[in-house]
Motif scaffolding. Sequence first.
Motif, PDB file in Angstrom:
ATOM      1  N   LEU A 143       0.816  -1.035   0.060  1.00  0.00           N
ATOM      2  CA  LEU A 143      -0.014  -0.277   0.311  1.00  0.00           C
ATOM      3  C   LEU A 143       0.642   0.871  -0.009  1.00  0.00           C
ATOM      4  CD1 LEU A 143      -3.528   0.350   0.302  1.00  0.00           C
ATOM      5  CD2 LEU A 143      -3.208   1.386   2.825  1.00  0.00           C
ATOM      6  N   ALA A 144       1.996   1.394   1.017  1.00  0.00           N
ATOM      7  CA  ALA A 144       2.777   2.184   0.806  1.00  0.00           C
ATOM      8  C   ALA A 144       3.378   2.430  -0.546  1.00  0.00           C
ATOM      9  CB  ALA A 144       4.005   2.054   1.903  1.00  0.00           C
ATOM     10  N   ALA A 145       3.894   1.903  -1.150  1.00  0.00           N
ATOM     11  CA  ALA A 145       4.364   1.388  -2.610  1.00  0.00           C
ATOM     12  C   ALA A 145       3.821   2.393  -3.566  1.00  0.00           C
ATOM     13  CB  ALA A 145       4.984   0.001  -2.306  1.00  0.00           C
ATOM     14  N   LEU A 146       2.315   1.880  -3.245  1.00  0.00           N
ATOM     15  CA  LEU A 146       1.990   2.787  -4.365  1.00  0.00           C
ATOM     16  C   LEU A 146       1.611   4.370  -4.618  1.00  0.00           C
ATOM     17  CD1 LEU A 146      -1.506   1.987  -3.823  1.00  0.00           C
ATOM     18  CD2 LEU A 146      -0.128   1.016  -4.890  1.00  0.00           C
ATOM     19  N   ASP A 147       2.884   5.392  -3.370  1.00  0.00           N
ATOM     20  CA  ASP A 147       3.762   6.054  -3.683  1.00  0.00           C
ATOM     21  C   ASP A 147       4.294   6.448  -4.091  1.00  0.00           C
ATOM     22  OD1 ASP A 147       0.887   7.809  -2.934  1.00  0.00           O
ATOM     23  OD2 ASP A 147       1.404   6.906  -0.985  1.00  0.00           O
ATOM     24  N   ASP A 148       5.254   5.372  -4.215  1.00  0.00           N
ATOM     25  CA  ASP A 148       6.927   5.159  -5.347  1.00  0.00           C
ATOM     26  C   ASP A 148       7.116   5.908  -5.809  1.00  0.00           C
ATOM     27  OD1 ASP A 148       8.978   2.817  -3.922  1.00  0.00           O
ATOM     28  OD2 ASP A 148       9.332   3.731  -6.273  1.00  0.00           O
ATOM     29  N   ALA A 149       8.247   6.757  -6.382  1.00  0.00           N
ATOM     30  CA  ALA A 149       8.237   7.247  -6.902  1.00  0.00           C
ATOM     31  C   ALA A 149       8.505   6.250  -8.582  1.00  0.00           C
ATOM     32  CB  ALA A 149       9.628   8.540  -6.818  1.00  0.00           C
ATOM     33  N   ASP A 150       9.012   5.503  -8.950  1.00  0.00           N
ATOM     34  CA  ASP A 150       9.239   4.991  -9.803  1.00  0.00           C
ATOM     35  C   ASP A 150       7.761   3.686  -9.654  1.00  0.00           C
ATOM     36  OD1 ASP A 150       9.783   1.973 -11.498  1.00  0.00           O
ATOM     37  OD2 ASP A 150      11.609   3.460 -11.559  1.00  0.00           O
ATOM     38  N   PRO A 151       7.068   4.300 -11.165  1.00  0.00           N
ATOM     39  CA  PRO A 151       6.239   3.527 -11.852  1.00  0.00           C
ATOM     40  C   PRO A 151       6.165   2.075 -11.843  1.00  0.00           C
ATOM     41  CG  PRO A 151       7.429   4.315 -13.692  1.00  0.00           C
ATOM     42  CD  PRO A 151       8.083   5.009 -12.167  1.00  0.00           C
ATOM     43  N   LEU A 152       7.346   1.264 -11.883  1.00  0.00           N
ATOM     44  CA  LEU A 152       7.376   0.065 -11.716  1.00  0.00           C
ATOM     45  C   LEU A 152       7.318  -0.416 -10.826  1.00  0.00           C
ATOM     46  CD1 LEU A 152       8.191  -2.813 -13.015  1.00  0.00           C
ATOM     47  CD2 LEU A 152      10.444  -2.257 -12.420  1.00  0.00           C
ATOM     48  N   VAL A 153       7.385  -0.488  -9.747  1.00  0.00           N
ATOM     49  CA  VAL A 153       7.269  -0.348  -8.130  1.00  0.00           C
ATOM     50  C   VAL A 153       5.746   0.034  -7.602  1.00  0.00           C
ATOM     51  CG1 VAL A 153       7.922   0.079  -6.468  1.00  0.00           C
ATOM     52  CG2 VAL A 153      10.085   0.242  -7.403  1.00  0.00           C
ATOM     53  N   ARG A 154       5.382   0.994  -8.747  1.00  0.00           N
ATOM     54  CA  ARG A 154       3.875   1.300  -8.084  1.00  0.00           C
ATOM     55  C   ARG A 154       3.230  -0.551  -8.961  1.00  0.00           C
ATOM     56  NH1 ARG A 154       5.286   6.726  -9.926  1.00  0.00           N
ATOM     57  NH2 ARG A 154       4.125   6.277 -11.597  1.00  0.00           N
ATOM     58  N   ARG A 155       3.557  -0.372  -9.930  1.00  0.00           N
ATOM     59  CA  ARG A 155       2.485  -1.227 -10.897  1.00  0.00           C
ATOM     60  C   ARG A 155       2.469  -2.554 -10.079  1.00  0.00           C
ATOM     61  NH1 ARG A 155       4.644  -4.437 -16.945  1.00  0.00           N
ATOM     62  NH2 ARG A 155       6.472  -4.938 -14.747  1.00  0.00           N
ATOM     63  N   GLU A 156       4.115  -3.318  -9.837  1.00  0.00           N
ATOM     64  CA  GLU A 156       4.199  -4.299  -8.262  1.00  0.00           C
ATOM     65  C   GLU A 156       3.561  -4.079  -7.812  1.00  0.00           C
ATOM     66  OE1 GLU A 156       5.565  -6.838  -9.948  1.00  0.00           O
ATOM     67  OE2 GLU A 156       5.519  -6.438 -11.856  1.00  0.00           O
ATOM     68  N   ALA A 157       2.906  -3.435  -7.225  1.00  0.00           N
ATOM     69  CA  ALA A 157       2.389  -3.205  -5.837  1.00  0.00           C
ATOM     70  C   ALA A 157       0.458  -3.250  -5.699  1.00  0.00           C
ATOM     71  CB  ALA A 157       2.272  -1.149  -5.093  1.00  0.00           C
ATOM     72  N   VAL A 158       0.362  -2.833  -7.191  1.00  0.00           N
ATOM     73  CA  VAL A 158      -1.207  -3.097  -7.671  1.00  0.00           C
ATOM     74  C   VAL A 158      -1.390  -3.488  -7.620  1.00  0.00           C
ATOM     75  CG1 VAL A 158      -2.731  -2.057  -9.550  1.00  0.00           C
ATOM     76  CG2 VAL A 158      -1.157  -0.174  -8.917  1.00  0.00           C
ATOM     77  N   THR A 159      -0.008  -5.181  -8.217  1.00  0.00           N
ATOM     78  CA  THR A 159      -0.886  -6.264  -8.237  1.00  0.00           C
ATOM     79  C   THR A 159      -0.431  -7.288  -7.607  1.00  0.00           C
ATOM     80  OG1 THR A 159       1.711  -7.371  -8.196  1.00  0.00           O
ATOM     81  CG2 THR A 159       0.110  -6.292 -10.713  1.00  0.00           C
ATOM     82  N   VAL A 160       0.261  -6.843  -6.290  1.00  0.00           N
ATOM     83  CA  VAL A 160       0.165  -7.095  -5.051  1.00  0.00           C
ATOM     84  C   VAL A 160      -1.074  -7.506  -4.172  1.00  0.00           C
ATOM     85  CG1 VAL A 160       1.240  -7.560  -2.248  1.00  0.00           C
ATOM     86  CG2 VAL A 160       2.421  -6.771  -5.025  1.00  0.00           C
ATOM     87  N   LEU A 161      -1.220  -5.996  -4.581  1.00  0.00           N
ATOM     88  CA  LEU A 161      -2.914  -5.953  -3.644  1.00  0.00           C
ATOM     89  C   LEU A 161      -4.316  -6.349  -3.980  1.00  0.00           C
ATOM     90  CD1 LEU A 161      -2.450  -1.736  -3.155  1.00  0.00           C
ATOM     91  CD2 LEU A 161      -2.696  -3.677  -1.495  1.00  0.00           C
TER      92      LEU A 161
END
Length: 325
Positions: A143-161
């Motif tokens: 959930l915290a990674a949804l605000d990550d500066a890197d879009p790849l991290v945000r995308r992977e965080a979305v899939t985890v959720l």
Amino acid sequence: MTSDFYDDPELAEPHFSLPERLQDKDATVRRIALMDLADLDGDAHVPLLLAALADDAAVVRTEAARALEAFESPATVRGLARLLSDEDADVRAAAAQSLSELKLQESAQELLPFMAADDAFVRAAALRGVRELRVPDSFAPALAALDDADPLVRREAVTVLGYLKRLDAVDALTRLATQDPVPEVRRAAAGALGFAEETPAVLAALLAALSDQAWQVREEAATTLGKLRLRDAAPALVAALDDAYWQVRLRAARSLGRLRDVDALPGLTAALTHTISNLRKEAALALGEIGAPAALPALRAAENDPDPEVRRSVRLALQQIGTQA
């Protein structure tokens, strides 16, 4: 290296003394030895693969990382996770791919600390590694990674959720589905909302995504609207049957079939003559699900479609409508 490995008959002839080949000066010989090692049954040789993760040659480390995909254990996960920071891009990619194949929930505990790593590639790979494990401890960092500066991290965080299916993540996912600056992140968020409950906010976010400038986001939104069976989305899905991209039309057709919306009949019957056979097939299937006798003339006209899959779908649709009539 212990004598047990040399005493193992599978590691000696006819494999030409694998442990000795793993110590050869030639990196190519060591790499081929690892490939032979990975083909052996059992996991007694895993320590040799783990040792190869520290080889001086990148090609050897890469091969070891690939081979360890099939031998999951805490030690394997720790070794692969360390390679996420390797100086060689191929090594990092191989380690990330092997970690993404994890099946044991216990492995997540080895990866969770890497979600806070300084390197964005490491954070993304750690998230990808835990997504299918569905461990509760991954929720807060994802959930915290949804605000990550890197879009790849945000995308992977979305899939985890999306895998965790926690309703307390829905608000954040709806925000990313419409507001993230990167289309791939918006697409992933629209897909992750497939577990959400029907709310005005979810409907509004998906309808907005159905009008996104990126066709991949529109395609994903059309799919999710069908999964959730949001009947209020039917008019927008009917309009999506005229999308400039046939991929969006296909998903809209599939979702309209799930909704059994009779207002979709004109658009679906028109799609029966589209040049893309996959779209014709989905249109036929959707008409069958809707079950309206008014679709019979168009379906009968499509009975001789040149594509066998389309003809099969048309026959099925005709049977469904005949049964429901």
